[in-house]
Design a protein around this motif. Structure first.
Motif, PDB file in Angstrom:
ATOM      1  N   ILE A   1      -0.040  -0.780  -4.923  1.00 35.27           N
ATOM      2  CA  ILE A   1       0.913  -0.986  -6.008  1.00 35.27           C
ATOM      3  C   ILE A   1       1.123  -2.498  -6.144  1.00 35.27           C
ATOM      4  O   ILE A   1       1.540  -3.152  -5.186  1.00 35.27           O
ATOM      5  CB  ILE A   1       2.263  -0.301  -5.730  1.00 35.27           C
ATOM      6  N   ARG A   2       0.848  -3.040  -7.327  1.00 35.29           N
ATOM      7  CA  ARG A   2       0.949  -4.490  -7.519  1.00 35.29           C
ATOM      8  C   ARG A   2       1.706  -4.777  -8.812  1.00 35.29           C
ATOM      9  O   ARG A   2       1.500  -4.126  -9.829  1.00 35.29           O
ATOM     10  CB  ARG A   2      -0.437  -5.132  -7.564  1.00 35.29           C
TER      11      ARG A   2
ATOM     12  N   GLU B   1       4.610  10.646  -5.796  1.00 37.12           N
ATOM     13  CA  GLU B   1       5.612  10.134  -4.859  1.00 37.12           C
ATOM     14  C   GLU B   1       5.628   8.601  -4.802  1.00 37.12           C
ATOM     15  O   GLU B   1       6.161   8.010  -3.862  1.00 37.12           O
ATOM     16  CB  GLU B   1       5.349  10.713  -3.464  1.00 37.12           C
ATOM     17  N   GLU B   2       5.060   7.960  -5.828  1.00 36.29           N
ATOM     18  CA  GLU B   2       5.009   6.498  -5.828  1.00 36.29           C
ATOM     19  C   GLU B   2       6.355   5.841  -6.130  1.00 36.29           C
ATOM     20  O   GLU B   2       6.550   4.661  -5.827  1.00 36.29           O
ATOM     21  CB  GLU B   2       4.001   6.007  -6.877  1.00 36.29           C
ATOM     22  N   GLY B   3       7.281   6.571  -6.742  1.00 34.40           N
ATOM     23  CA  GLY B   3       8.545   5.997  -7.212  1.00 34.40           C
ATOM     24  C   GLY B   3       9.253   5.094  -6.219  1.00 34.40           C
ATOM     25  O   GLY B   3       9.555   3.928  -6.534  1.00 34.40           O
TER      26      GLY B   3
ATOM     27  N   LEU C   1       0.841  -1.188   0.000  1.00 35.43           N
ATOM     28  CA  LEU C   1       0.000   0.000   0.000  1.00 35.43           C
ATOM     29  C   LEU C   1       0.877   1.240   0.000  1.00 35.43           C
ATOM     30  O   LEU C   1       1.760   1.391   0.849  1.00 35.43           O
ATOM     31  CB  LEU C   1      -0.906   0.004   1.229  1.00 35.43           C
ATOM     32  N   HIS C   2       0.642   2.131  -0.957  1.00 37.40           N
ATOM     33  CA  HIS C   2       1.319   3.431  -0.996  1.00 37.40           C
ATOM     34  C   HIS C   2       0.373   4.479  -0.423  1.00 37.40           C
ATOM     35  O   HIS C   2      -0.791   4.555  -0.822  1.00 37.40           O
ATOM     36  CB  HIS C   2       1.690   3.807  -2.432  1.00 37.40           C
ATOM     37  N   VAL C   3       0.857   5.267   0.513  1.00 40.13           N
ATOM     38  CA  VAL C   3       0.068   6.359   1.090  1.00 40.13           C
ATOM     39  C   VAL C   3       0.716   7.674   0.675  1.00 40.13           C
ATOM     40  O   VAL C   3       1.879   7.930   0.994  1.00 40.13           O
ATOM     41  CB  VAL C   3      -0.010   6.257   2.623  1.00 40.13           C
TER      42      VAL C   3
END
Length: 202
Positions: free
Chosen positions: A197-198, A155-157, A148-150
């Protein structure tokens, strides 16, 4: 009336930890899907796809709720498969060459007949621009890594990098980058956006 919570039933797929990458096996599930290309921030095709997916998903939900089975459930979140023919374009800030499949998972009891009926109703009442591109399709990813990205999408990089390192230390990457959007970005603070993110792995 029976009520079901698909997110709870599929907790391992839709409620991951933000602390660590985990491996999951994703079974065959049914999705409403629309394909397209272009920058999701600016492409009208992407906005049209999202509008259409939700319009038909809610039409299906209320059709099932009022129908003989009388089952109530929450519409599942928007998801996306993302890729580019030239992978170097996918890792830069230029999103104009991105390709995508936007999709929303449907319960197993949603038949093609129900879907076709819902599409006909939506066409009659709203006629969203991407309705002709919509399809119901079974989709399976098998073995994947996810976290899980919060925070905002920009800013997912580092989070994506963490997933890739997890896979690269055990196996190799395959398939398409996948994101599942758990937050309503129209209302939520970007700092609190939650995105799964998968990435499929061999």
């Amino acid at each position: 009336m029976e009520k079901i919570d698909l997110k709870k039933e599929l907790k391992h797929l839709y409620q991951p930890s933000a602390k660590e990458v985990v491996q999951v096996d994703v079974p065959m599930l049914n999705f409403l899907m629309i394909d397209g290309e272009g920058d999701p921030n600016t492409a009208q095709a992407y906005s049209d796809a999202v509008e259409t997916l939700f319009a038909v998903s809610y039409a299906i939900k209320f059709m099932v709720k009022r129908g003989p089975s009388a089952v109530d459930y929450g519409v599942m979140p928007l998801e996306g498969l993302w890729w580019a023919d030239d992978i170097s374009k996918f890792t830069t800030g230029d999103k104009s060459n991105w390709k995508w499949t936007s999709m929303i998972m449907q319960p197993p009891f949603v038949t093609r007949e129900i879907t076709d009926s819902a599409i006909a109703d939506v066409k009659k009442n709203k006629n969203p621009p991407a309705v002709s591109k919509l399809r119901l399709e079974a989709f399976s990813e098998g073995r994947c890594a996810q976290i899980l990205h919060v925070g905002p999408f920009s800013e997912e990089g580092p989070t994506i990098g963490k997933v890739h390192r997890f896979i690269d230390s055990r196996s190799s990457r395959t398939g398409k980058h996948r994101e599942i959007y758990l937050s309503d970005i129209r209302k939520a603070d970007p700092a609190r956006w939650k995105t799964i993110i998968r990435q499929p792995m061999r």
